[in-house]
Design an enzyme around this catalytic site. Sequence first.
Site, short mmCIF file in Angstrom:
data_model
loop_
_atom_site.label_atom_id
_atom_site.label_comp_id
_atom_site.label_asym_id
_atom_site.label_seq_id
_atom_site.Cartn_x
_atom_site.Cartn_y
_atom_site.Cartn_z
CB VAL A 197 -0.94 0.02 1.24
CG1 VAL A 197 -1.96 -1.11 1.15
CG2 VAL A 197 -0.18 -0.04 2.54
CB CYS A 198 0.15 4.75 -0.90
SG CYS A 198 -0.16 4.60 -2.66
N PRO A 199 2.68 4.53 1.25
CG PRO A 199 4.48 5.66 2.30
CD PRO A 199 3.21 4.88 2.60
#
Lengths: 71, 81, 269
Positions: free
Chosen positions: B16-18
């Site tokens: 998942v981000c980042p």
Amino acid sequence: MFITVTGEKKEVKDGITIGELLAQEKVQTPEYVTVSVNDEFVEGEGRDATVLKDGDSVEFLYFMGGGAAWL
Amino acid sequence: MAEIKADETVDVTHLVCPNTFVKAKVVLDELDEGQILAVRLNDGEPAQNVPRSLKEEGHQILSLDENGDGTYTLYVKKVGD
Amino acid sequence: MALTDEQIERYSRHILLKEVGSKGQKKLLEAKVVIIGAGGLGCPVGLYLAAAGVGTIGVADADVVDLSNLQRQVAHTTADLGKPKVESLKESIQAINPDVKVNTYQEFIDSSNIRQIIRDYDFVIDGTDNFAAKFLINDACVMEKKPFCHAGILRFNGQLMTYIPGQGPCYRCVFKEMPPKDAIPTCRQAGVIGAMAGVIGCLQAMEAVKFITGAGKLLVGELQTYDGLNNVFRKVKLPPCNGKCAVCGDNPTITELVDYEQPTCELKH
């Protein structure tokens, strides 16, 4: 005349010496304070003889301990 | 469109981000200037953010291809060292 | 050495930075920093360098944790009272980041051992509270050509500067000689705000991280001062070494380390 003392502009009497400025600014233990004028150090013996000029920038550098107890 | 040949690939669909961008950046850091990295990423935030962040770092985005399974493949060319 | 997935996640906020990236993070992981003094300054420096992933951290201090330390020495806890500070800081460091190798030196740092200790490290942190130690660290670092970051804190004030061999003035260029016993108040006599140790210690950690990664500009030829009462940060320009410095000048008169007299009121526990 105006000079800058530790970053602040101040009006002082014409012909003030570094020694007089140290007293006027109530700098404690001035003999252990490093003084620079326009980014040049002025040693202890030269302070009473050094007359400041309009526009000069004076810095006081203090001894500072701190941190851990004596090793 | 012409087929782009990647020098290295990385799959960030599990991240998942980042961390998607971070992982892509880490792999890209290992490449030489001018080499091409293919990044497989999920639709949505990763597909939006990863190309933008890589571009902000000065790299060249070559294309972002839809894979048809909800993922994209981003081709990025390394610029600078 | 490739970063593991766990490392990529742990250090992601570093890797995101253009100035650090994975290359900078690898440099941090390979770096060796020694902290002299595990007190007010040494604690935040140790914690932040550990969190940053500095691979090897040396910690030197002969003292044990005292109740009066806990107001500012944030790596030590109430449960650590009486424990050697180097052990307590080591435990805090490893709780944050078990990957960090910690070397402890539970001994008085003096002219007989300091050069040997700092020789193994890339960067030295002066986290000591007294001028004898500060001049000793400076002179040893000049002789060993080691970069170091000096700091001092007192009351609501703090200061720091970084010495890089051949690039700027050393501590002795600015402060010349040890002040006599009791001439200058220390925080043991005059007090200090605990958070001041945190502010200045974190700035020292910042200097170490910048030195290791090569990011940004170091406080070389500048003394950073912080006046906490008035919220004023200033950078005072320091003249370059004029060649007359007793230790880093052209004809140094100090070529061997000496142990200066310890300050009075040394509270030995």
